[in-house]
Design a protein around this motif. Structure first.
Motif, mmCIF file in Angstrom:
data_model
loop_
_atom_site.group_PDB
_atom_site.id
_atom_site.type_symbol
_atom_site.label_atom_id
_atom_site.label_comp_id
_atom_site.label_asym_id
_atom_site.label_seq_id
_atom_site.Cartn_x
_atom_site.Cartn_y
_atom_site.Cartn_z
ATOM 1 N N ARG A 1 66.797 23.073 1.735
ATOM 2 C CA ARG A 1 66.910 22.141 2.673
ATOM 3 C C ARG A 1 67.020 20.806 2.125
ATOM 4 N N GLY A 2 67.534 20.720 0.878
ATOM 5 C CA GLY A 2 67.936 18.862 1.195
ATOM 6 C C GLY A 2 66.263 18.312 0.563
ATOM 7 N N VAL A 3 65.502 18.810 -0.073
ATOM 8 C CA VAL A 3 64.405 18.459 -1.182
ATOM 9 C C VAL A 3 64.427 18.401 -2.256
ATOM 10 N N PRO A 4 63.795 17.623 -2.850
ATOM 11 C CA PRO A 4 63.606 18.156 -4.652
ATOM 12 C C PRO A 4 62.221 18.645 -4.677
ATOM 13 N N VAL A 5 62.251 19.732 -5.436
ATOM 14 C CA VAL A 5 61.155 20.507 -5.755
ATOM 15 C C VAL A 5 61.247 20.924 -7.125
ATOM 16 N N HIS A 6 59.505 20.290 -7.665
ATOM 17 C CA HIS A 6 59.454 20.765 -9.417
ATOM 18 C C HIS A 6 58.345 21.971 -8.849
ATOM 19 N N GLY A 7 58.095 22.969 -9.818
ATOM 20 C CA GLY A 7 57.474 23.959 -10.141
ATOM 21 C C GLY A 7 56.600 24.040 -11.330
ATOM 22 N N ILE A 8 55.243 24.659 -10.856
ATOM 23 C CA ILE A 8 54.318 24.950 -11.710
ATOM 24 C C ILE A 8 54.449 26.500 -12.491
ATOM 25 N N ASP A 9 54.492 26.738 -13.284
ATOM 26 C CA ASP A 9 54.329 28.545 -13.384
ATOM 27 C C ASP A 9 54.030 29.019 -14.834
ATOM 28 N N MET A 10 52.876 29.751 -15.214
ATOM 29 C CA MET A 10 52.395 30.293 -16.840
ATOM 30 C C MET A 10 53.320 31.533 -16.629
ATOM 31 N N SER A 11 54.388 32.516 -16.196
ATOM 32 C CA SER A 11 54.557 33.406 -15.574
ATOM 33 C C SER A 11 56.296 32.778 -16.055
ATOM 34 N N ARG A 12 56.690 32.902 -17.602
ATOM 35 C CA ARG A 12 58.528 32.971 -17.996
ATOM 36 C C ARG A 12 59.345 33.682 -17.877
ATOM 37 N N ALA A 13 58.157 34.943 -17.117
ATOM 38 C CA ALA A 13 59.479 36.033 -16.888
ATOM 39 C C ALA A 13 59.756 35.740 -15.298
ATOM 40 N N MET A 14 58.846 34.957 -14.639
ATOM 41 C CA MET A 14 59.060 34.957 -13.103
ATOM 42 C C MET A 14 60.103 33.461 -12.976
ATOM 43 N N VAL B 1 65.853 23.159 -9.831
ATOM 44 C CA VAL B 1 64.520 22.962 -9.997
ATOM 45 C C VAL B 1 63.677 22.882 -11.182
ATOM 46 N N GLY B 2 63.490 22.126 -10.772
ATOM 47 C CA GLY B 2 62.100 21.915 -11.963
ATOM 48 C C GLY B 2 61.563 22.321 -12.783
ATOM 49 N N VAL B 3 61.308 23.044 -12.827
ATOM 50 C CA VAL B 3 59.617 23.714 -13.122
ATOM 51 C C VAL B 3 59.268 23.403 -14.535
ATOM 52 N N THR B 4 57.832 23.493 -14.629
ATOM 53 C CA THR B 4 57.075 22.993 -16.137
ATOM 54 C C THR B 4 55.347 24.718 -16.639
ATOM 55 N N ILE B 5 55.839 24.818 -17.050
ATOM 56 C CA ILE B 5 55.753 26.095 -18.073
ATOM 57 C C ILE B 5 53.684 25.628 -17.549
ATOM 58 N N GLY B 6 52.845 26.259 -17.355
ATOM 59 C CA GLY B 6 51.346 25.972 -17.410
ATOM 60 C C GLY B 6 50.558 26.408 -16.296
ATOM 61 N N ASP B 7 49.610 26.162 -16.869
ATOM 62 C CA ASP B 7 48.067 26.846 -15.367
ATOM 63 C C ASP B 7 48.293 26.023 -14.675
ATOM 64 N N PHE B 8 48.305 26.202 -13.688
ATOM 65 C CA PHE B 8 48.470 25.475 -12.520
ATOM 66 C C PHE B 8 47.133 24.729 -11.565
ATOM 67 N N ALA B 9 46.205 25.098 -12.568
ATOM 68 C CA ALA B 9 44.727 24.527 -11.857
ATOM 69 C C ALA B 9 45.086 22.793 -13.076
ATOM 70 N N THR B 10 45.435 22.829 -13.705
ATOM 71 C CA THR B 10 44.929 21.705 -14.980
ATOM 72 C C THR B 10 46.504 21.018 -15.422
ATOM 73 N N THR B 11 47.948 21.881 -15.301
ATOM 74 C CA THR B 11 48.809 21.281 -15.806
ATOM 75 C C THR B 11 48.995 19.959 -14.831
ATOM 76 N N ARG B 12 50.080 18.945 -15.617
ATOM 77 C CA ARG B 12 50.385 17.933 -15.013
ATOM 78 C C ARG B 12 51.989 17.283 -14.976
ATOM 79 N N VAL B 13 51.773 16.804 -13.850
ATOM 80 C CA VAL B 13 53.859 16.555 -14.780
ATOM 81 C C VAL B 13 54.248 15.070 -14.086
ATOM 82 N N ASP B 14 55.288 14.990 -13.939
ATOM 83 C CA ASP B 14 55.288 13.856 -14.376
ATOM 84 C C ASP B 14 56.398 13.344 -12.995
ATOM 85 N N GLY B 15 55.359 12.069 -12.423
ATOM 86 C CA GLY B 15 55.966 11.329 -11.004
ATOM 87 C C GLY B 15 54.598 12.141 -9.750
ATOM 88 N N THR B 16 54.934 11.378 -8.790
ATOM 89 C CA THR B 16 54.431 11.869 -7.672
ATOM 90 C C THR B 16 55.065 12.575 -6.219
#
Length: 246
Positions: free
Chosen positions: A62-75, A88-103
């Motif tokens: 739909r044209g929305v830039p999406v970034h994701g956080i997930d600890m499961s490499r398989a998913m 879609v950008g993805v950062t591997i990590g615990d979504f409770a505490t993982t920080r990514v760039d930008g707002t």
């Protein structure tokens, strides 16, 4: 668990995208994406527990830039294999505490994923992490069940939710700690298997307090993605908390 993918390894990832499941129905996905695209308002979206991209990919479409956080490499590997998955950008990590760039204009957790954080401390940390990612005026959206404790007579702690000749599935509750687990027994060719996934159930008012601790305020609460009114009979809710613009 020793598996770095936690409870969502390849065995789960391989069958997660069940086209016959309620969450995969086009009208369910479409209603979810409609709400999130509206809240994004042309800005970026952050999905916590992005998984195989059930929501992220149509939202990005739909044209929305999406970034994701997930600890499961398989998913995430399943997401990457889908059309548009590489965008879609993805950062591997615990979504409770993982920080990514930008707002971001909107961050979201769908389909009970907040309950994968199995302590109150982790759930509070998640709200604070999201608040740090949100732009002023941005929103945090959570879709989660209302704890179904009315099904528990005194002295009972198990609620079955699927039974057949070759399989059983049930939720096990501890009302003293708010710990629960979903448990699956399957029999294939005479051989049985058992899988248990832990959760922590959480009440709407408790989530509101977590949001308040993170500097967010409740903006909307609906029964579902079609924005039906939330009532005392609702079995789930979609809640929207806003970061004050000032």
């Amino acid at each position: 668990m020793d598996d770095p993918d936690g409870y969502f390894g390849e065995d789960v990832a391989a069958r997660y995208d069940d086209p016959g499941s309620e969450m995969s129905r086009p009208e369910v996905v479409g209603a979810t994406v409609d709400v999130l695209a509206d809240l994004a308002g042309g800005g970026r979206a952050l999905e916590l527990g992005i998984g195989t991209g059930r929501i992220a990919l149509p939202l990005a479409g739909r044209g929305v830039p999406v970034h994701g956080i997930d600890m499961s490499r398989a998913m995430v590997a399943r997401l990457r294999a889908k059309p548009g998955g590489d965008a879609v950008g993805v950062t591997i990590g615990d979504f409770a505490t993982t920080r990514v760039d930008g707002t971001f204009s909107v961050a979201y957790l769908v389909f009970n994923t907040i309950m994968n954080l199995t302590t109150q401390e982790a759930q509070v940390a998640c709200f604070r992490t999201v608040a740090a990612h949100l732009e002023p005026g941005g929103c945090f959206v959570v879709e989660v069940m209302v704890p179904d404790l009315r099904k528990l007579p005194a002295g009972q702690n198990v609620v079955p939710f699927r039974t057949s000749a070759t399989g059983w599935a049930y939720d096990l509750y501890d009302v003293a700690t708010q710990e629960m687990s979903s448990n699956y027994v399957e029999v294939v060719d005479g051989r049985g298997s058992f899988r248990s996934v832990p959760f922590r159930y959480v009440w709407p008012a408790e989530l509101d307090l977590m949001a308040q601790l993170a500097g967010l305020r409740l903006r909307e609460r609906w029964d579902g993605w079609s924005r039906e009114p939330f009532t005392s009979e609702s079995g789930q809710h979609v809640s929207v908390w806003e970061k004050p613009a000032d």
